[in-house]
Write a protein that holds these residues in place. Structure first.
Motif, PDB file in Angstrom:
ATOM      1  N   TRP A 127       0.827  -1.204   0.000  1.00  0.00           N
ATOM      2  CA  TRP A 127       0.000   0.000   0.000  1.00  0.00           C
ATOM      3  C   TRP A 127       0.862   1.254   0.000  1.00  0.00           C
ATOM      4  O   TRP A 127       1.963   1.264   0.520  1.00  0.00           O
ATOM      5  CB  TRP A 127      -0.966  -0.001   1.193  1.00  0.00           C
ATOM      6  CG  TRP A 127      -0.295  -0.091   2.537  1.00  0.00           C
ATOM      7  CD1 TRP A 127       0.043  -1.226   3.202  1.00  0.00           C
ATOM      8  CD2 TRP A 127       0.135   0.983   3.360  1.00  0.00           C
ATOM      9  NE1 TRP A 127       0.653  -0.940   4.388  1.00  0.00           N
ATOM     10  CE2 TRP A 127       0.721   0.435   4.511  1.00  0.00           C
ATOM     11  CE3 TRP A 127       0.087   2.370   3.229  1.00  0.00           C
ATOM     12  CZ2 TRP A 127       1.262   1.208   5.528  1.00  0.00           C
ATOM     13  CZ3 TRP A 127       0.616   3.141   4.259  1.00  0.00           C
ATOM     14  CH2 TRP A 127       1.196   2.557   5.390  1.00  0.00           C
ATOM     15  N   ARG A 128       0.304   2.310  -0.627  1.00  0.00           N
ATOM     16  CA  ARG A 128       0.972   3.622  -0.647  1.00  0.00           C
ATOM     17  C   ARG A 128       0.308   4.592   0.314  1.00  0.00           C
ATOM     18  O   ARG A 128       0.920   5.567   0.747  1.00  0.00           O
ATOM     19  CB  ARG A 128       0.946   4.194  -2.064  1.00  0.00           C
ATOM     20  CG  ARG A 128       1.730   3.386  -3.080  1.00  0.00           C
ATOM     21  CD  ARG A 128       1.747   4.048  -4.463  1.00  0.00           C
ATOM     22  NE  ARG A 128       0.472   4.622  -4.897  1.00  0.00           N
ATOM     23  CZ  ARG A 128      -0.475   3.960  -5.568  1.00  0.00           C
ATOM     24  NH1 ARG A 128      -0.300   2.694  -5.880  1.00  0.00           N
ATOM     25  NH2 ARG A 128      -1.589   4.570  -5.945  1.00  0.00           N
ATOM     26  N   SER A 129      -0.956   4.335   0.609  1.00  0.00           N
ATOM     27  CA  SER A 129      -1.720   5.214   1.495  1.00  0.00           C
ATOM     28  C   SER A 129      -2.720   4.357   2.256  1.00  0.00           C
ATOM     29  O   SER A 129      -3.329   3.447   1.674  1.00  0.00           O
ATOM     30  CB  SER A 129      -2.453   6.268   0.663  1.00  0.00           C
ATOM     31  OG  SER A 129      -3.316   7.037   1.473  1.00  0.00           O
ATOM     32  N   ALA A 130      -2.888   4.640   3.557  1.00  0.00           N
ATOM     33  CA  ALA A 130      -3.821   3.884   4.400  1.00  0.00           C
ATOM     34  C   ALA A 130      -4.651   4.871   5.208  1.00  0.00           C
ATOM     35  O   ALA A 130      -4.107   5.770   5.845  1.00  0.00           O
ATOM     36  CB  ALA A 130      -3.052   2.946   5.318  1.00  0.00           C
ATOM     37  N   LYS A 131      -5.976   4.694   5.166  1.00  0.00           N
ATOM     38  CA  LYS A 131      -6.897   5.588   5.873  1.00  0.00           C
ATOM     39  C   LYS A 131      -7.995   4.752   6.504  1.00  0.00           C
ATOM     40  O   LYS A 131      -8.295   3.664   6.033  1.00  0.00           O
ATOM     41  CB  LYS A 131      -7.511   6.588   4.896  1.00  0.00           C
ATOM     42  CG  LYS A 131      -6.487   7.455   4.193  1.00  0.00           C
ATOM     43  CD  LYS A 131      -7.107   8.230   3.051  1.00  0.00           C
ATOM     44  CE  LYS A 131      -6.096   9.057   2.322  1.00  0.00           C
ATOM     45  NZ  LYS A 131      -5.569  10.175   3.076  1.00  0.00           N
ATOM     46  N   GLU A 132      -8.620   5.308   7.543  1.00  0.00           N
ATOM     47  CA  GLU A 132      -9.661   4.553   8.240  1.00  0.00           C
ATOM     48  C   GLU A 132     -10.802   5.464   8.676  1.00  0.00           C
ATOM     49  O   GLU A 132     -10.572   6.563   9.161  1.00  0.00           O
ATOM     50  CB  GLU A 132      -9.066   3.865   9.473  1.00  0.00           C
ATOM     51  CG  GLU A 132     -10.053   3.070  10.276  1.00  0.00           C
ATOM     52  CD  GLU A 132      -9.393   2.367  11.446  1.00  0.00           C
ATOM     53  OE1 GLU A 132      -8.956   3.075  12.390  1.00  0.00           O
ATOM     54  OE2 GLU A 132      -9.296   1.125  11.400  1.00  0.00           O
ATOM     55  N   ASN A 133     -12.028   4.973   8.496  1.00  0.00           N
ATOM     56  CA  ASN A 133     -13.228   5.596   9.060  1.00  0.00           C
ATOM     57  C   ASN A 133     -13.817   4.630  10.070  1.00  0.00           C
ATOM     58  O   ASN A 133     -13.938   3.435   9.788  1.00  0.00           O
ATOM     59  CB  ASN A 133     -14.272   5.902   7.977  1.00  0.00           C
ATOM     60  CG  ASN A 133     -13.931   7.119   7.143  1.00  0.00           C
ATOM     61  OD1 ASN A 133     -13.011   7.863   7.468  1.00  0.00           O
ATOM     62  ND2 ASN A 133     -14.665   7.315   6.072  1.00  0.00           N
ATOM     63  N   VAL A 134     -14.192   5.143  11.242  1.00  0.00           N
ATOM     64  CA  VAL A 134     -14.797   4.337  12.301  1.00  0.00           C
ATOM     65  C   VAL A 134     -16.040   5.077  12.787  1.00  0.00           C
ATOM     66  O   VAL A 134     -16.023   6.308  12.894  1.00  0.00           O
ATOM     67  CB  VAL A 134     -13.804   4.144  13.481  1.00  0.00           C
ATOM     68  CG1 VAL A 134     -14.467   3.455  14.653  1.00  0.00           C
ATOM     69  CG2 VAL A 134     -12.580   3.375  13.029  1.00  0.00           C
ATOM     70  N   ILE A 135     -17.082   4.307  13.092  1.00  0.00           N
ATOM     71  CA  ILE A 135     -18.301   4.927  13.608  1.00  0.00           C
ATOM     72  C   ILE A 135     -19.012   3.955  14.538  1.00  0.00           C
ATOM     73  O   ILE A 135     -18.955   2.736  14.335  1.00  0.00           O
ATOM     74  CB  ILE A 135     -19.236   5.362  12.455  1.00  0.00           C
ATOM     75  CG1 ILE A 135     -20.341   6.296  12.958  1.00  0.00           C
ATOM     76  CG2 ILE A 135     -19.795   4.158  11.730  1.00  0.00           C
ATOM     77  CD1 ILE A 135     -21.117   6.958  11.830  1.00  0.00           C
ATOM     78  N   ALA A 136     -19.663   4.513  15.557  1.00  0.00           N
ATOM     79  CA  ALA A 136     -20.526   3.735  16.452  1.00  0.00           C
ATOM     80  C   ALA A 136     -21.893   4.408  16.434  1.00  0.00           C
ATOM     81  O   ALA A 136     -21.984   5.628  16.633  1.00  0.00           O
ATOM     82  CB  ALA A 136     -19.969   3.714  17.866  1.00  0.00           C
ATOM     83  N   THR A 137     -22.933   3.639  16.169  1.00  0.00           N
ATOM     84  CA  THR A 137     -24.283   4.209  16.114  1.00  0.00           C
ATOM     85  C   THR A 137     -25.253   3.348  16.910  1.00  0.00           C
ATOM     86  O   THR A 137     -25.121   2.133  16.968  1.00  0.00           O
ATOM     87  CB  THR A 137     -24.793   4.307  14.661  1.00  0.00           C
ATOM     88  OG1 THR A 137     -24.872   3.000  14.099  1.00  0.00           O
ATOM     89  CG2 THR A 137     -23.879   5.166  13.815  1.00  0.00           C
ATOM     90  N   SER A 138     -26.202   4.019  17.515  1.00  0.00           N
ATOM     91  CA  SER A 138     -27.274   3.319  18.205  1.00  0.00           C
ATOM     92  C   SER A 138     -28.507   4.197  18.126  1.00  0.00           C
ATOM     93  O   SER A 138     -28.468   5.338  18.598  1.00  0.00           O
ATOM     94  CB  SER A 138     -26.903   3.054  19.660  1.00  0.00           C
ATOM     95  OG  SER A 138     -27.902   2.283  20.279  1.00  0.00           O
ATOM     96  N   PRO A 139     -29.544   3.770  17.473  1.00  0.00           N
ATOM     97  CA  PRO A 139     -29.718   2.455  16.869  1.00  0.00           C
ATOM     98  C   PRO A 139     -28.874   2.311  15.595  1.00  0.00           C
ATOM     99  O   PRO A 139     -28.316   3.288  15.094  1.00  0.00           O
ATOM    100  CB  PRO A 139     -31.207   2.407  16.533  1.00  0.00           C
ATOM    101  CG  PRO A 139     -31.602   3.839  16.338  1.00  0.00           C
ATOM    102  CD  PRO A 139     -30.715   4.625  17.273  1.00  0.00           C
ATOM    103  N   ALA A 140     -28.827   1.075  15.096  1.00  0.00           N
ATOM    104  CA  ALA A 140     -28.058   0.778  13.890  1.00  0.00           C
ATOM    105  C   ALA A 140     -28.581   1.587  12.712  1.00  0.00           C
ATOM    106  O   ALA A 140     -29.758   1.928  12.648  1.00  0.00           O
ATOM    107  CB  ALA A 140     -28.137  -0.715  13.592  1.00  0.00           C
ATOM    108  N   GLY A 155     -12.882  15.161   8.322  1.00  0.00           N
ATOM    109  CA  GLY A 155     -11.811  14.169   8.213  1.00  0.00           C
ATOM    110  C   GLY A 155     -12.280  12.872   7.558  1.00  0.00           C
ATOM    111  O   GLY A 155     -11.597  12.304   6.690  1.00  0.00           O
ATOM    112  N   HIS A 156     -13.454  12.397   7.980  1.00  0.00           N
ATOM    113  CA  HIS A 156     -13.992  11.169   7.399  1.00  0.00           C
ATOM    114  C   HIS A 156     -14.385  11.384   5.939  1.00  0.00           C
ATOM    115  O   HIS A 156     -14.182  10.521   5.090  1.00  0.00           O
ATOM    116  CB  HIS A 156     -15.198  10.680   8.206  1.00  0.00           C
ATOM    117  CG  HIS A 156     -14.827  10.238   9.586  1.00  0.00           C
ATOM    118  ND1 HIS A 156     -15.197  10.954  10.694  1.00  0.00           N
ATOM    119  CD2 HIS A 156     -14.136   9.170  10.031  1.00  0.00           C
ATOM    120  CE1 HIS A 156     -14.747  10.339  11.777  1.00  0.00           C
ATOM    121  NE2 HIS A 156     -14.088   9.253  11.401  1.00  0.00           N
TER     122      HIS A 156
END
Length: 189
Positions: A127-140, A155-156
């Motif tokens: 890989w040349r670039s690595a990025k991440e999105n994370v989320i927590a939701t309730s309700p789904a 950012g996301h």
């Protein structure tokens, strides 16, 4: 003469007390039934307990909910969002799906959303670039709702709309309390 007959009579008595040859002593036992395969028993027990747990609510133990979204629907929603902004789609990568899913599972188990600290170490090589999105939701939320929520965060959103990323991995997990955790791992290869 009596003395000579006595040893012969004693020898005859001793000979009569000796058991017959070994083949005459064999006893025919009924055939033993075959023992069941232990893995079959384990599988049967697992199915039984799964059926039982779906029928009986145990106090203090909430059944794990199913995600409201699956990996492919989140990839598709991400690609629709990218297309709406004039970008080419990202390609789902099974190795990145594994990375994202393991992190989503960890977050659901620990109950706290955060970015993976060791991303460079867990991405597939090259890989040349690595990025991440994370989320927590309730309700789904649905896949499109997750993408819309990420898009509202600068950012996301930058990760979603990075023109250099080529691949994506997605993971979704639901905690026992019903909170949905979703992870997107983007990479440029």
């Amino acid at each position: 003469m009596k003395h000579r007959l006595l040893p012969a009579a004693l020898a005859a008595a001793v000979t009569c007390a000796v058991p017959a040859p070994a083949e005459a002593l064999q006893i025919a036992l009924p055939a033993m039934p075959a023992l069941p395969n232990p893995q079959v028993l384990i599988d049967q027990y697992a199915r039984y307990t799964q059926q039982l747990s779906s029928q009986v609510a145990l106090p203090g133990i909430a059944p794990a909910a199913s995600p409201a979204v699956d990996q492919q629907s989140l990839v598709d929603a991400t690609n629709r969002y990218r297309a709406a902004h004039g970008l080419r789609p990202v390609q789902a990568m099974p190795q990145l799906n594994s990375v994202a899913q393991s992190w989503a599972d960890t977050l659901a188990r620990e109950g706290q959303p955060r970015h993976r600290p060791d991303i460079p170490a867990v991405y597939p090589a090259g890989w040349r670039s690595a990025k991440e999105n994370v989320i927590a939701t309730s309700p789904a939320k649905s896949a499109d709702e997750l993408v819309a929520t990420w898009a509202a965060s600068p950012g996301h959103n930058a990760n979603l709309l990075d023109p250099n990323v080529t691949h994506i991995g997605v993971g979704i997990a639901v905690a026992p309390n019903g909170t949905q955790y979703a992870v997107e791992n983007f990479a440029a290869y």
